[in-house]
Design a protein around this motif. Sequence first.
Motif, PDB file in Angstrom:
ATOM      1  N   TYR A 204    -157.588  67.410  67.797  1.00 34.18           N
ATOM      2  CA  TYR A 204    -159.085  66.130  68.008  1.00 34.18           C
ATOM      3  C   TYR A 204    -159.040  65.729  69.622  1.00 34.18           C
ATOM      4  N   VAL A 205    -159.815  65.633  70.481  1.00 35.37           N
ATOM      5  CA  VAL A 205    -159.385  65.279  72.299  1.00 35.37           C
ATOM      6  C   VAL A 205    -158.734  64.118  72.190  1.00 35.37           C
ATOM      7  N   THR A 206    -158.627  63.105  71.080  1.00 33.21           N
ATOM      8  CA  THR A 206    -157.716  61.979  71.216  1.00 33.21           C
ATOM      9  C   THR A 206    -156.626  62.322  71.259  1.00 33.21           C
ATOM     10  N   ASP A 207    -156.421  63.497  70.749  1.00 35.34           N
ATOM     11  CA  ASP A 207    -154.875  63.544  70.234  1.00 35.34           C
ATOM     12  C   ASP A 207    -153.593  64.358  71.511  1.00 35.34           C
ATOM     13  N   VAL A 208    -155.054  65.247  72.450  1.00 38.92           N
ATOM     14  CA  VAL A 208    -154.382  65.491  73.698  1.00 38.92           C
ATOM     15  C   VAL A 208    -154.408  65.311  74.182  1.00 38.92           C
ATOM     16  N   VAL A 209    -155.057  63.549  74.468  1.00 36.47           N
ATOM     17  CA  VAL A 209    -155.070  61.987  75.127  1.00 36.47           C
ATOM     18  C   VAL A 209    -153.572  61.818  75.064  1.00 36.47           C
ATOM     19  N   GLN A 210    -153.430  61.985  73.832  1.00 39.37           N
ATOM     20  CA  GLN A 210    -152.128  60.762  73.197  1.00 39.37           C
ATOM     21  C   GLN A 210    -150.143  61.869  73.744  1.00 39.37           C
ATOM     22  N   ALA A 211    -150.823  63.210  73.942  1.00 40.41           N
ATOM     23  CA  ALA A 211    -149.692  63.590  74.736  1.00 40.41           C
ATOM     24  C   ALA A 211    -149.640  63.981  76.187  1.00 40.41           C
ATOM     25  N   VAL A 212    -150.748  63.562  76.332  1.00 38.63           N
ATOM     26  CA  VAL A 212    -151.074  63.569  78.097  1.00 38.63           C
ATOM     27  C   VAL A 212    -150.069  62.594  78.440  1.00 38.63           C
ATOM     28  N   PHE A 213    -150.313  60.889  77.999  1.00 35.47           N
ATOM     29  CA  PHE A 213    -149.648  60.075  77.957  1.00 35.47           C
ATOM     30  C   PHE A 213    -148.074  59.731  77.294  1.00 35.47           C
ATOM     31  N   LEU A 214    -147.738  61.103  76.550  1.00 31.89           N
ATOM     32  CA  LEU A 214    -146.602  60.850  75.740  1.00 31.89           C
ATOM     33  C   LEU A 214    -145.664  61.917  77.067  1.00 31.89           C
ATOM     34  N   ALA A 215    -146.632  62.748  77.632  1.00 37.24           N
ATOM     35  CA  ALA A 215    -145.560  63.644  78.758  1.00 37.24           C
ATOM     36  C   ALA A 215    -145.322  62.919  79.923  1.00 37.24           C
ATOM     37  N   LEU A 216    -146.053  62.318  80.118  1.00 38.97           N
ATOM     38  CA  LEU A 216    -145.808  61.027  81.612  1.00 38.97           C
ATOM     39  C   LEU A 216    -144.750  60.835  81.353  1.00 38.97           C
ATOM     40  N   GLU A 217    -145.019  60.132  80.057  1.00 36.65           N
ATOM     41  CA  GLU A 217    -143.452  58.713  79.766  1.00 36.65           C
ATOM     42  C   GLU A 217    -141.895  59.158  79.745  1.00 36.65           C
ATOM     43  N   LYS A 218    -142.138  61.093  78.864  1.00 37.73           N
ATOM     44  CA  LYS A 218    -141.046  61.551  77.882  1.00 37.73           C
ATOM     45  C   LYS A 218    -140.786  63.307  78.514  1.00 37.73           C
ATOM     46  N   GLY A 219    -142.633  63.490  79.117  1.00 43.95           N
ATOM     47  CA  GLY A 219    -142.679  65.278  79.087  1.00 43.95           C
ATOM     48  C   GLY A 219    -140.831  65.790  79.923  1.00 43.95           C
ATOM     49  N   GLN A 220    -140.539  66.447  80.571  1.00 44.22           N
ATOM     50  CA  GLN A 220    -139.359  67.404  80.078  1.00 44.22           C
ATOM     51  C   GLN A 220    -140.050  68.074  81.725  1.00 44.22           C
ATOM     52  N   THR A 221    -138.848  68.063  82.783  1.00 45.75           N
ATOM     53  CA  THR A 221    -139.885  68.737  83.452  1.00 45.75           C
ATOM     54  C   THR A 221    -139.883  70.231  83.833  1.00 45.75           C
ATOM     55  N   GLY A 222    -141.034  71.381  84.081  1.00 46.37           N
ATOM     56  CA  GLY A 222    -140.401  72.363  83.807  1.00 46.37           C
ATOM     57  C   GLY A 222    -140.875  72.826  82.242  1.00 46.37           C
ATOM     58  N   HIS A 223    -141.299  72.048  81.077  1.00 47.44           N
ATOM     59  CA  HIS A 223    -140.912  71.975  79.833  1.00 47.44           C
ATOM     60  C   HIS A 223    -142.776  72.303  79.371  1.00 47.44           C
ATOM     61  N   ARG A 224    -142.870  73.106  78.403  1.00 47.36           N
ATOM     62  CA  ARG A 224    -144.366  73.662  77.626  1.00 47.36           C
ATOM     63  C   ARG A 224    -144.840  72.817  76.239  1.00 47.36           C
ATOM     64  N   TYR A 225    -145.859  72.218  75.865  1.00 46.68           N
ATOM     65  CA  TYR A 225    -145.946  71.702  74.496  1.00 46.68           C
ATOM     66  C   TYR A 225    -147.223  72.298  74.440  1.00 46.68           C
ATOM     67  N   ILE A 226    -146.977  72.895  73.255  1.00 43.60           N
ATOM     68  CA  ILE A 226    -148.073  73.639  71.983  1.00 43.60           C
ATOM     69  C   ILE A 226    -148.630  72.464  72.462  1.00 43.60           C
ATOM     70  N   LEU A 227    -150.128  72.239  71.378  1.00 44.09           N
ATOM     71  CA  LEU A 227    -150.670  71.426  70.772  1.00 44.09           C
ATOM     72  C   LEU A 227    -151.524  71.905  69.956  1.00 44.09           C
ATOM     73  N   SER A 228    -151.591  70.774  68.465  1.00 34.66           N
ATOM     74  CA  SER A 228    -152.301  71.282  67.703  1.00 34.66           C
ATOM     75  C   SER A 228    -152.990  69.940  67.028  1.00 34.66           C
ATOM     76  N   ASP A 229    -153.592  70.084  65.215  1.00 30.49           N
ATOM     77  CA  ASP A 229    -153.487  68.695  64.619  1.00 30.49           C
ATOM     78  C   ASP A 229    -152.097  69.053  63.781  1.00 30.49           C
TER      79      ASP A 229
END
Length: 330
Positions: A204-229
């Motif tokens: 769902y679109v708001t879960d993608v958005v959730q992941a965006v802001f988590l990535a801004l805060e905690k994402g590790q440089t160069g890492h990839r994250y698959i997203l689903s529900d």
Amino acid sequence: MKILVTGASGFIGSFIVEEALDRGFEVWAAVRRSSSREYLKDERIHFIELNLSSQKQLEEQLKGQQFDYVVHAAGATKCLHASDFFRINTEGTKNLVRALIAVGMSLKRFVFVSSLSIMGAIREQQPYQEIRDTDTPQPNTAYGRSKLEAEHFLDSLTSFPYVILRPTGVYGPREKDYFMQIKSIKGHVDFAVGFTRQDITFVYVTDVVQAVFLALEKGQTGHRYILSDGEVYQSATFSNYVHEELGRPWWIHITAPVWVLRIVTFCGEYWGRWTKKMTALNNDKFNILRQRNWRCDISPARCELGYEPKVKLKEGVHNAVVWYKENGWI
């Protein structure tokens, strides 16, 4: 904190803008002069016109600006010509990043919204296994290849703080491709393709958005994250939920062999070129629609980002259908 969102007028981008405003960011929405601002009416939004097709012009447009974060959600999911995917998704990303570096932008994080489609049709033998970030991508569409080439470009950089998100099928209010299926069911026809079991994933679109802001805060440089529900559905599940939300109108189920899809997408491709109007049923979409296994592993996003999807398919379909009704789409 100051954030730039590209593709801000689009489906996912407009939700990112809304969330950034709710979090108290100074939000800059990157748009084209021709972009609709239907979902960007909040007076707190700052607008900036960016021409992603020209690095030189981008440098001029970004000169004197300083952003803490950039979310690159701009891109094309359907094009009249395969080359357009690379012009927009690959070269557009390169131009933006090179311009940010050239003007000396000191970023805390750059989040690139890629796609699970970069993996292609892997692990297609039953019983289906989850697609993982560690698998070697084998994109079978121009869209997937264009996103993967953009990822490879980011990998080639040194000291650039990028994080990549790879969402599976994103749906929700304002989305237009899944809406076509909803509209078809509203018109009493449910069309499916292929007789082999198909395992599908959604986010769902708001879960993608959730992941965006988590990535801004905690994402590790160069890492990839698959997203689903976090769930796996059968091909009929989405249709059944839509049918229920529409009040169970009478409908006709049509399941066609894959070769029929091939004819439909072939005709759609050349109809689009002739009319110069893009359609979701095109040659590039053929390989996406016929793919049987969309199972995917989101444990890295859970472990490293703290991502936990909040909206499962039944609730998400309800939210989307309600929005489409309230906004006169159906």
